[in-house]
Motif scaffolding. Structure first.
Motif, short mmCIF file in Angstrom:
data_model
loop_
_atom_site.label_atom_id
_atom_site.label_comp_id
_atom_site.label_asym_id
_atom_site.label_seq_id
_atom_site.Cartn_x
_atom_site.Cartn_y
_atom_site.Cartn_z
N ILE A 32 0.86 -1.17 0.00
CA ILE A 32 0.00 0.00 0.00
C ILE A 32 0.91 1.23 0.00
O ILE A 32 1.74 1.39 0.89
N VAL A 33 0.74 2.11 -0.97
CA VAL A 33 1.58 3.31 -1.04
C VAL A 33 0.73 4.50 -1.50
O VAL A 33 -0.38 4.34 -2.01
N GLY A 34 1.28 5.70 -1.31
CA GLY A 34 0.69 6.88 -1.91
C GLY A 34 -0.10 7.75 -0.97
O GLY A 34 -0.30 7.45 0.21
N VAL A 35 -0.56 8.89 -1.53
CA VAL A 35 -1.36 9.88 -0.81
C VAL A 35 -2.57 10.22 -1.67
O VAL A 35 -2.44 10.92 -2.67
N PRO A 36 -3.75 9.73 -1.32
CA PRO A 36 -4.00 8.75 -0.25
C PRO A 36 -3.50 7.37 -0.65
O PRO A 36 -3.30 7.09 -1.84
N ALA A 37 -3.30 6.51 0.33
CA ALA A 37 -2.74 5.19 0.08
C ALA A 37 -3.69 4.34 -0.76
O ALA A 37 -4.91 4.40 -0.63
N ARG A 38 -3.10 3.50 -1.60
CA ARG A 38 -3.85 2.56 -2.44
C ARG A 38 -3.01 1.31 -2.61
O ARG A 38 -1.78 1.34 -2.44
N VAL A 39 -3.64 0.22 -2.98
CA VAL A 39 -2.92 -1.03 -3.23
C VAL A 39 -2.24 -0.94 -4.59
O VAL A 39 -2.89 -0.66 -5.60
N VAL A 40 -0.93 -1.16 -4.60
CA VAL A 40 -0.19 -1.11 -5.87
C VAL A 40 0.30 -2.48 -6.30
O VAL A 40 0.70 -2.66 -7.46
N SER A 41 0.32 -3.45 -5.38
CA SER A 41 0.70 -4.81 -5.77
C SER A 41 0.11 -5.80 -4.78
O SER A 41 -0.11 -5.48 -3.61
N THR A 42 -0.14 -7.01 -5.27
CA THR A 42 -0.72 -8.07 -4.46
C THR A 42 0.24 -9.25 -4.40
O THR A 42 1.30 -9.24 -5.03
N ASN A 43 -0.12 -10.25 -3.61
CA ASN A 43 0.73 -11.44 -3.44
C ASN A 43 2.13 -11.06 -2.95
O ASN A 43 3.13 -11.55 -3.45
N ARG A 44 2.16 -10.15 -1.97
CA ARG A 44 3.42 -9.69 -1.41
C ARG A 44 3.48 -10.01 0.08
O ARG A 44 2.46 -10.04 0.77
N THR A 45 4.67 -10.27 0.58
CA THR A 45 4.93 -10.33 2.01
C THR A 45 6.33 -9.81 2.23
O THR A 45 6.94 -9.26 1.30
N TRP A 46 6.90 -9.96 3.41
CA TRP A 46 8.21 -9.38 3.67
C TRP A 46 8.92 -10.18 4.75
O TRP A 46 8.32 -10.98 5.45
N ASP A 47 10.22 -9.94 4.86
CA ASP A 47 11.05 -10.62 5.85
C ASP A 47 12.03 -9.61 6.43
O ASP A 47 12.49 -8.70 5.71
N ARG A 48 12.36 -9.75 7.70
CA ARG A 48 13.31 -8.83 8.33
C ARG A 48 14.73 -9.02 7.77
O ARG A 48 15.55 -8.11 7.83
N ALA A 49 15.03 -10.21 7.26
CA ALA A 49 16.36 -10.49 6.73
C ALA A 49 16.49 -10.05 5.28
O ALA A 49 15.49 -10.01 4.54
N LEU A 50 17.71 -9.75 4.86
CA LEU A 50 18.00 -9.49 3.45
C LEU A 50 18.27 -10.82 2.77
O LEU A 50 19.39 -11.35 2.85
N LEU A 51 17.28 -11.37 2.12
CA LEU A 51 17.41 -12.69 1.50
C LEU A 51 17.96 -12.57 0.08
O LEU A 51 17.64 -11.62 -0.64
#
Length: 204
Positions: free
Chosen positions: A184-203
């Motif tokens: 979710i990004v922007g002003v106002p925020a909107r969904v820009v991509s799906t099927n995403r997650t994240w990790d604290r490590a740099l993989l």
């Protein structure tokens, strides 16, 4: 390093085993029945001092086990509200304002960057020019589990972000995002991509 909150403030505190408080928080407590609960092995104040303001009665800050709260400012104006931080969540720096009976809840394993602002109220009224009635009522703010919030993001009254999502730097979140695994990004925020997650490590 200390493991205590000054009792002179009148704030009821519950500190679990292994809590580390590196810089004594600034505490203002002008009401009764306000509570601070910190879970097992949580670390507070490693990046500065945490400012806690209780301008009312019966408010609670609950920080889960293994959280890291480096610095920030948590403020209640009014009664019977909650700021809840789930287990293993890390917050580098956030201003959290609860007013008008509305609360803030963050899930487990969230990661919040610096200079984030979370508000349950605009603190002033927006009125209908036709009816004169207020239209910007206070609302809860809710983050699901495993949400990453980028630097300088602003979460406004009623903002809700589902689990396993990413909120971009300087995003203005005003609505409800029910779908998980989105960016979710922007002003106002909107969904820009799906099927995403994240990790604290740099993989790689």
């Amino acid at each position: 390093m200390t493991t205590e909150i000054p009792t002179r403030t009148g704030l009821e505190t519950t500190l679990s085993e292994g809590v580390a408080i590196r810089n004594e928080p600034f505490v203002t407590c002008k009401g009764k029945g306000n509570r601070l609960i910190i879970g097992k092995e949580a670390a507070i104040g490693a990046g500065g001092r945490l400012k806690l303001e209780f301008l009312g009665n019966g408010n609670t800050i609950s920080i889960g086990a293994n959280c890291q709260i480096k610095r920030g400012h948590y403020r209640f104006v009014g009664d019977n509200m909650n700021i809840t931080v789930g287990d293993k969540t890390t917050i580098n720096g956030a201003y959290v304002l609860c007013m008008e009976g509305a609360s803030v809840a963050m899930g487990e394993d969230c990661m919040l960057s610096y200079d984030i602002e979370i508000r349950t109220s605009d603190a002033h009224s927006i009125l209908s020019s036709e009816t004169g009635k207020r239209i910007n009522q206070a609302k809860d703010v809710v983050l699901g589990d495993h949400v990453w919030v980028g630097k300088e993001a602003l979460l406004m009254p009623g903002a809700r972000v589902a689990s396993n999502s990413i909120v971009g730097t300087r995003a203005l979140v005003t609505g409800i995002f029910e779908e998980e695994n989105v960016a979710i990004v922007g002003v106002p925020a909107r969904v820009v991509s799906t099927n995403r997650t994240w990790d604290r490590a740099l993989l790689s």
